[in-house]
Design an enzyme around this catalytic site. Structure first.
Site, PDB file in Angstrom:
ATOM      1  N   GLU A  61      23.303  75.924 -68.280  1.00 10.62           N
ATOM      2  CA  GLU A  61      23.236  76.808 -69.439  1.00 10.62           C
ATOM      3  C   GLU A  61      24.562  76.676 -70.366  1.00 10.62           C
ATOM      4  O   GLU A  61      25.461  75.798 -70.165  1.00 10.62           O
ATOM      5  CB  GLU A  61      23.518  78.304 -68.976  1.00 10.62           C
ATOM      6  CG  GLU A  61      22.096  78.840 -68.969  1.00 10.62           C
ATOM      7  CD  GLU A  61      21.555  79.579 -70.067  1.00 10.62           C
ATOM      8  OE1 GLU A  61      22.158  78.911 -71.131  1.00 10.62           O
ATOM      9  OE2 GLU A  61      20.220  79.865 -70.117  1.00 10.62           O
ATOM     10  N   ARG A  99      25.512  91.395 -64.397  1.00 10.28           N
ATOM     11  CA  ARG A  99      26.520  89.959 -64.774  1.00 10.28           C
ATOM     12  C   ARG A  99      26.410  89.829 -66.096  1.00 10.28           C
ATOM     13  O   ARG A  99      25.544  90.175 -66.883  1.00 10.28           O
ATOM     14  CB  ARG A  99      25.955  89.058 -63.854  1.00 10.28           C
ATOM     15  CG  ARG A  99      24.701  88.363 -64.124  1.00 10.28           C
ATOM     16  CD  ARG A  99      24.727  87.068 -63.346  1.00 10.28           C
ATOM     17  NE  ARG A  99      23.450  86.282 -63.675  1.00 10.28           N
ATOM     18  CZ  ARG A  99      23.279  85.555 -64.806  1.00 10.28           C
ATOM     19  NH1 ARG A  99      24.348  85.098 -65.599  1.00 10.28           N
ATOM     20  NH2 ARG A  99      21.975  84.701 -64.701  1.00 10.28           N
ATOM     21  N   ASN A 109      25.941  87.444 -69.220  1.00 13.44           N
ATOM     22  CA  ASN A 109      25.091  86.469 -69.543  1.00 13.44           C
ATOM     23  C   ASN A 109      25.388  85.896 -70.952  1.00 13.44           C
ATOM     24  O   ASN A 109      26.517  85.562 -71.120  1.00 13.44           O
ATOM     25  CB  ASN A 109      23.746  86.989 -69.520  1.00 13.44           C
ATOM     26  CG  ASN A 109      22.812  85.374 -69.165  1.00 13.44           C
ATOM     27  OD1 ASN A 109      23.086  84.686 -68.287  1.00 13.44           O
ATOM     28  ND2 ASN A 109      21.454  85.606 -70.000  1.00 13.44           N
ATOM     29  N   ASN A 148      19.942  87.049 -74.245  1.00 10.36           N
ATOM     30  CA  ASN A 148      19.960  85.881 -74.284  1.00 10.36           C
ATOM     31  C   ASN A 148      19.756  85.547 -76.142  1.00 10.36           C
ATOM     32  O   ASN A 148      19.833  86.344 -76.633  1.00 10.36           O
ATOM     33  CB  ASN A 148      18.727  84.980 -73.724  1.00 10.36           C
ATOM     34  CG  ASN A 148      19.084  84.250 -72.494  1.00 10.36           C
ATOM     35  OD1 ASN A 148      20.183  83.425 -72.632  1.00 10.36           O
ATOM     36  ND2 ASN A 148      18.159  84.477 -71.509  1.00 10.36           N
ATOM     37  N   ASP A 172      15.428  81.636 -74.698  1.00 10.87           N
ATOM     38  CA  ASP A 172      16.450  81.630 -73.927  1.00 10.87           C
ATOM     39  C   ASP A 172      17.661  81.166 -74.946  1.00 10.87           C
ATOM     40  O   ASP A 172      17.723  81.791 -75.969  1.00 10.87           O
ATOM     41  CB  ASP A 172      16.378  80.500 -72.931  1.00 10.87           C
ATOM     42  CG  ASP A 172      17.445  80.619 -71.660  1.00 10.87           C
ATOM     43  OD1 ASP A 172      18.512  81.205 -71.793  1.00 10.87           O
ATOM     44  OD2 ASP A 172      17.051  80.450 -70.464  1.00 10.87           O
TER      45      ASP A 172
END
Length: 291
Positions: free
Chosen positions: A17, A101, A103, A149, A199
């Site tokens: 990522e 969490r 991202n 995202n 994404d």
């Protein structure tokens, strides 16, 4: 597979990522979120380096103006110096026991980090979207997010993009570059018909948004008006994020994942988890830095 697509390095990342081109090192850097580790690759020398973290997740990455990187480790933002492997805390965005969490996130040209959290179990809308100022001040903007995202800003910092991957939509917002206020939320791209999962994303010098479609095996370029301009089909099921890099910012780097692929499919997908690159016929912008 596009003829100009190439494999930079095949690290078989579980969840590769957030690729970033670093102008200071002239190298590409990216994460493997769930291992968790930060990686770099020097295309001039072929050297690959790995920096491992003692956290559950390394979910976000940004350049720090004073040197090194901002890394999202679980729910904490830390400054990381790859030369010394030292971490220094910046701020805890959410409590460690929130079930979330950090991202995806990106900086704007005022040095602010726009970043979201997600349900660590990828099921419930526990996540929120934040603006983190260079001072470390955290501003919660809105919640009800499953997986944040596609965070990116337009070249003039007047439009911000973000998605909730599990709701299959990318939104655009008007962004006031002076006070950092978001308004006029609207749907920019809707994947709900084919269940494509938007994404990671980046914006090129023309203001077009490039989006990696997780579980969709492609990268899509959208005009600022939201029109599909180009589709790059990939030999992997799960591309995860994109960035422009190289000396002329003309190379599109693409991270990928082996996560969430059935074993029988993965056995026939040797490039899953690789870092890919393509000469995309567009130019990127210098990556904004935090601070």
């Amino acid at each position: 597979m596009p003829s100009s697509l190439r494999v930079v390095i095949n690290t078989r990342d579980q969840l590769g990522e957030t690729p970033l081109w670093c102008p200071r090192t002239q190298m590409i850097w990216w994460l493997d979120i769930e291992r968790p580790r930060l990686q770099s690759f020097d295309e001039r020398s072929g050297r690959h380096e790995v920096h491992r973290f003692a956290s559950s997740f390394a979910g976000s990455l940004a350049l720090h103006r004073a040197g090194g990187f901002v890394v999202g480790l679980d729910n904490s933002l830390q400054r990381f110096d790859p030369e010394t492997s030292r971490l220094a805390p910046i701020v805890d965005v959410e409590p460690a026991d929130a079930g979330t969490r950090l991202n995806d996130g990106r900086c704007d040209r005022r040095g602010r980090l726009w970043i979201g959290t997600m349900d660590a179990a990828i099921e419930k809308p526990l996540g929120s979207f934040y603006r983190v100022d260079p001072s470390g001040a955290v501003h919660r903007l809105f919640g009800d997010i499953i997986v944040t995202n596609s965070v990116a800003t337009s070249p003039d910092d007047r439009t911000l993009y973000m998605s909730d991957t599990r709701r299959f939509k990318i939104w655009a917002f008007d962004l006031d570059p002076d006070d950092g206020v978001l308004s006029n939320r609207r749907v920019f791209a809707d994947y709900s018909q084919d269940k494509g999962r938007p994404d990671g994303a980046c914006v090129d010098s023309d203001g077009c948004l490039w989006n990696a479609v997780f579980a969709g095996g492609r990268v899509i370029r959208y005009t600022p008006a939201g029109k599909v301009d180009r589709v790059i089909e990939l030999p992997v099921t799960n591309p995860t994020c994109v960035c422009f890099g190289g000396a002329d910012l003309g190379t599109l780097y693409i991270t990928t994942a082996t996560k969430m692929i059935a074993p029988e499919v993965l056995a026939n997908e040797p490039l899953a988890g690789a870092l890919l690159a393509i000469e995309a016929g567009a130019k990127g912008l210098p990556e904004p830095m935090f601070g």
